[in-house]
Design a protein around this motif. Structure first.
Motif, short mmCIF file in Angstrom:
data_model
loop_
_atom_site.label_atom_id
_atom_site.label_comp_id
_atom_site.label_asym_id
_atom_site.label_seq_id
_atom_site.Cartn_x
_atom_site.Cartn_y
_atom_site.Cartn_z
N ASP A 72 0.86 -1.19 0.00
CA ASP A 72 0.00 0.00 0.00
C ASP A 72 0.89 1.24 0.00
N THR A 73 0.29 2.38 -0.29
CA THR A 73 1.01 3.66 -0.28
C THR A 73 0.21 4.67 0.52
N VAL A 74 0.91 5.47 1.32
CA VAL A 74 0.26 6.45 2.19
C VAL A 74 0.87 7.83 1.94
N PHE A 75 0.01 8.85 1.79
CA PHE A 75 0.44 10.24 1.87
C PHE A 75 -0.04 10.76 3.23
N PHE A 76 0.81 11.46 3.94
CA PHE A 76 0.40 12.01 5.22
C PHE A 76 1.15 13.31 5.49
N HIS A 77 0.62 14.09 6.41
CA HIS A 77 1.22 15.37 6.78
C HIS A 77 1.57 15.37 8.26
N LEU A 78 2.74 15.89 8.56
CA LEU A 78 3.19 16.04 9.94
C LEU A 78 3.32 17.52 10.28
N PRO A 79 3.07 17.88 11.53
CA PRO A 79 3.25 19.28 11.92
C PRO A 79 4.72 19.65 11.90
N PRO A 80 5.04 20.91 11.66
CA PRO A 80 6.44 21.33 11.69
C PRO A 80 7.00 21.22 13.09
N ARG A 81 8.26 20.87 13.18
CA ARG A 81 8.92 20.85 14.47
C ARG A 81 9.27 22.28 14.86
N CYS A 82 9.48 22.52 16.12
CA CYS A 82 9.74 23.87 16.62
C CYS A 82 10.92 24.48 15.87
N GLY A 83 10.69 25.61 15.25
CA GLY A 83 11.72 26.30 14.50
C GLY A 83 11.66 26.03 13.01
N ASP A 84 10.96 24.97 12.59
CA ASP A 84 10.84 24.70 11.17
C ASP A 84 9.76 25.58 10.57
N ARG A 85 9.76 25.62 9.24
CA ARG A 85 8.96 26.63 8.57
C ARG A 85 7.60 26.15 8.10
N THR A 86 7.48 24.89 7.82
CA THR A 86 6.33 24.48 7.03
C THR A 86 5.92 23.04 7.35
N THR A 87 4.79 22.65 6.80
CA THR A 87 4.30 21.28 6.89
C THR A 87 5.37 20.30 6.39
N VAL A 88 5.44 19.15 7.02
CA VAL A 88 6.32 18.08 6.54
C VAL A 88 5.45 17.09 5.78
N TYR A 89 5.80 16.83 4.54
CA TYR A 89 5.02 15.97 3.66
C TYR A 89 5.61 14.57 3.69
N GLY A 90 4.79 13.60 4.07
CA GLY A 90 5.27 12.22 4.18
C GLY A 90 4.68 11.32 3.12
N VAL A 91 5.51 10.46 2.57
CA VAL A 91 5.08 9.42 1.64
C VAL A 91 5.65 8.10 2.15
N SER A 92 4.77 7.12 2.30
CA SER A 92 5.17 5.84 2.86
C SER A 92 4.75 4.70 1.95
N CYS A 93 5.67 3.76 1.72
CA CYS A 93 5.36 2.56 0.95
C CYS A 93 5.42 1.35 1.88
N TYR A 94 4.31 0.67 2.00
CA TYR A 94 4.16 -0.47 2.92
C TYR A 94 4.22 -1.78 2.14
N ARG A 95 4.86 -2.77 2.74
CA ARG A 95 4.86 -4.12 2.18
C ARG A 95 4.93 -5.13 3.33
N GLN A 96 4.52 -6.35 3.03
CA GLN A 96 4.71 -7.42 4.00
C GLN A 96 5.30 -8.64 3.30
N ILE A 97 6.05 -9.41 4.07
CA ILE A 97 6.76 -10.56 3.52
C ILE A 97 6.68 -11.69 4.54
N GLU A 98 6.68 -12.91 4.06
CA GLU A 98 6.65 -14.06 4.96
C GLU A 98 7.98 -14.15 5.70
N ALA A 99 7.90 -14.41 6.99
CA ALA A 99 9.10 -14.46 7.82
C ALA A 99 10.05 -15.58 7.38
N LYS A 100 9.51 -16.68 6.90
CA LYS A 100 10.35 -17.81 6.50
C LYS A 100 11.17 -17.51 5.25
N ALA A 101 10.80 -16.46 4.52
CA ALA A 101 11.54 -16.09 3.31
C ALA A 101 12.77 -15.26 3.61
#
Length: 645
Positions: A72-101
């Motif tokens: 799956d793919t996720v777009f998300f937004h994080l609040p700026p950390r203290c002193g930073d200027r703007t929204t932090v834009y996050g993109v995440s790629c999710y996968r799962q794999i069998e443990a035995k592999a």
């Protein structure tokens, strides 16, 4: 992996702040397993520690219900950390794999499958471009079958920072993966209702699984607003994470003790930054320091943590409304401080000449002629618009005042919301939101939103009858929406050429909405404009004038709008075709219309099932249909008469 306590990496050389791996631990749940550079200064790359502002990062990167999907793919937004200027834009790629592999199976892996996400935290909203690069690396990272091999992630960080830059916001790559064409094909005429809902700054919740369909639809709607993706989301995630679960019970008790004299740090509600552009670029006379933008490292930022700093160095405080419950009226949150407007008006005279000169220097083809209707095809965005820092919004604005300051002052844009963020829906510092969710708990609590958009069924559920009336499309609006739908659905037989042309393509659709919004803005500025505004919806325009984004836009002058045709692109006399269009729209969207459709389906089924009982079944079905049609058509006639008046 690298040992805890390793020296921190150098400050970011480009837009990418961190590469992060989030995994699911069978005892601890979602947690950060790797970050480069480390999220916390002085920590190692394998530290699980998180900044307080980003405490929801693991739950956003590894979404709820992810185990039901292989990837799956996720777009998300994080609040700026203290002193930073703007929204932090996050993109995440999710996968799962069998443990035995796995080639190397670590001791804490006790389940049959391993679930991880690789995510990029960026200062640029290049969602689709980041996704395309990240998917390849995530695939390669999993193919190693040894998650201790982190060199590929460090290479990704270096590659992205060397190849990505702010100039990418000027081209079409910012819209990569966002298809208004698919949106119109799916929602059809309802796309305009979604557009107006956001203009009114309502609480809008999008719902579907998996997450990639959710964030794709939500961000595509936002891409219809001129300049919104590129420059309008810098202040869209200004919220304060809840420190502990115990605050849930004490929230109402705490807020009930607040009164008008309490000052809230402006950074918690809005990012006004008067007299300063994005990133704190100060205005020097009539000239901004925008030209030096390319030479300023992304890591440099002004340390403004306790309020929105004005041009004279003072801190602007915003008062909380007199009623601090979640039901506080919008007007209280949206009222601009008169002193802010007065300051803006003083600066207006200084900036007006500059704006006029810029408008005169623009190529004539970038201006809409009064004699050109929308059917003459507005020009695509070439990315060469002159941008100046908004005096009040703090956003980079073009000569028309775009993007509108919708996602400011506590109006949030959260493409994906984790269940841990549920409290934000009723947070008194949150004025409204456009948010996406996959958990059914969000959809069930209808009292926390004004509208729920069920993407799977293309259903827009608006709870308030009065709001439904405000958003009821006018005849001109229906013509506009029908024009979009017809152009998108035409010539779809050739699978190789589908969507590649200008008419009916993605850029074409964005140009139509840009022209629609420019016409609305130009019409508002005209004297004696009641008849013109009625084409956009008298009730809608009245409601829109009470929003924060309208007040901010209206507080400045925009000379370029004088060249825009100040009437609805599809104004005109009422005709028979409009009656058919209204009838079709009403049948598709009203409850009575749905009943008629169900009766017709029932009739058809009865006819097919038996020929002997045709007389009885069809007679009974048509009697039911006649009753429903009679009741519905009487209501429809009244609505068309009111439109005619």
């Amino acid at each position: 992996m690298e040992k805890r306590g390793a020296p921190p990496a150098a400050p970011p050389r480009g837009p990418v702040l961190h590469i992060v791996v989030v995994g699911f631990h069978h005892k601890k749940g979602c947690q950060v397993e790797f970050s480069y550079p480390p999220l916390m200064p002085g920590e190692g790359h394998d530290s699980h520690s998180l900044p307080e502002e980003w405490k929801y990062l693991p739950f956003l990167a590894l979404p709820d219900g992810a185990h039901n999907y292989q990837e799956d793919t996720v777009f998300f937004h994080l609040p700026p950390r203290c002193g930073d200027r703007t929204t932090v834009y996050g993109v995440s790629c999710y996968r799962q794999i069998e443990a035995k592999a796995l080639k190397v199976r670590q001791a804490d892996i006790t389940r049959e499958t391993v679930q991880k996400s690789v995510c990029v935290l960026s200062q640029l909203p290049l969602y689709g471009l980041l996704q395309a690069k990240l998917q390849l690396i995530t695939h390669a990272y999993f193919e190693e079958k040894d998650f201790s091999q982190i060199s590929i992630l460090k290479e990704l960080y270096d590659h992205m920072n060397s190849s990505l830059g702010g100039t990418l916001l000027e081209g079409s790559q910012v819209y990569l993966g966002l298809s208004p064409r698919d949106l119109v094909l799916h929602f059809r005429h309802k796309v305009l209702i979604l557009f107006k809902l956001i203009l009114l700054e309502k609480k809008v919740l999008f719902y579907i699984s998996p997450v990639n369909r959710l964030v794709g639809a939500l961000m595509t709607v936002l891409s219809l607003f001129p300049g919104m993706i590129e420059h309008g989301l810098t202040d869209c995630s200004q919220y304060r994470p809840r420190k502990s679960i115990s605050e849930d019970a004490g929230l109402q008790e705490i807020t009930s003790r607040l009164d008008d004299s309490v000052s809230v740090p402006a950074a918690d509600i809005s990012n006004t930054n008067l007299g300063m552009g994005k990133g704190g670029r100060k205005m020097a006379g009539n000239h901004s320091l925008e030209g030096h933008k390319a030479n300023v490292p992304f890591s440099q930022s002004e340390k403004i943590c306790n309020g929105a700093q004005s041009s004279n160095g003072t801190v602007q405080h915003l008062k909380v409304p007199s009623r601090t419950s979640p039901e506080s009226s919008e007007s209280e949150w949206e009222t601009l401080d008169p002193s802010i407007l007065e300051e803006a008006n003083l600066k207006e005279g200084v900036c007006e000449n500059t704006a006029s000169e810029q408008a005169e220097n623009l190529p004539s083809e970038c201006m809409s002629s009064e004699t050109l209707p929308i059917t003459v095809q507005p020009q695509a965005n070439t990315g060469h618009a002159v941008l100046v820092p908004g005096l009040i919004s703090g956003l980079e604005e073009d000569q028309y005042g775009m993007p509108l300051a919708i996602f400011t002052k506590g109006y949030l844009c959260l493409p994906y919301m984790a269940l841990q963020q549920h409290h934000l829906l009723s947070d008194v510092t949150v004025r409204g939101f456009v948010a996406g969710a996959t958990n059914i708990l969000f959809r069930q609590q209808k009292h926390l939103s004004d509208a729920i958009v069920e993407i799977e069924d293309a259903h827009v559920q608006i709870h308030d009858p009065e709001l439904r009336k405000v958003l009821n499309p006018t005849t001109a609006d229906l013509r506009f929406a029908d024009y979009l739908v017809k152009h998108v659905t035409e010539n779809r037989d050739d699978v190789f050429l589908d969507g590649t042309g200008w008419e009916g393509g993605d850029e074409w659709i964005r140009a139509q909405f840009s022209a629609y919004l420019h016409a609305l803005l130009a019409a508002v500025l005209q004297p004696d404009n009641e008849k013109t505004l009625s084409d956009f919806g008298t009730a809608f325009v009245a409601a829109w004038k009470n929003t924060h984004n309208y007040r901010v836009w209206n507080s400045n002058k925009h000379p370029a709008l004088a060249e825009v045709n100040s009437s609805h692109p599809f104004q005109g006399q009422y005709s028979v075709s409009d009656v058919k269009l209204r009838l079709s729209h009403s049948v598709q969207n009203s409850e009575r219309g749905k009943k008629i459709g169900n009766v017709m389906v029932s009739t058809s089924r009865n006819v097919v099932q038996t020929g002997k009982a045709v007389g009885q079944s069809v007679g009974g079905a048509f009697t039911s249909a006649k009753s429903a049609m009679s009741s519905w058509f009487s209501t429809f006639t009244q609505s068309t008469q009111s439109l005619g008046d």
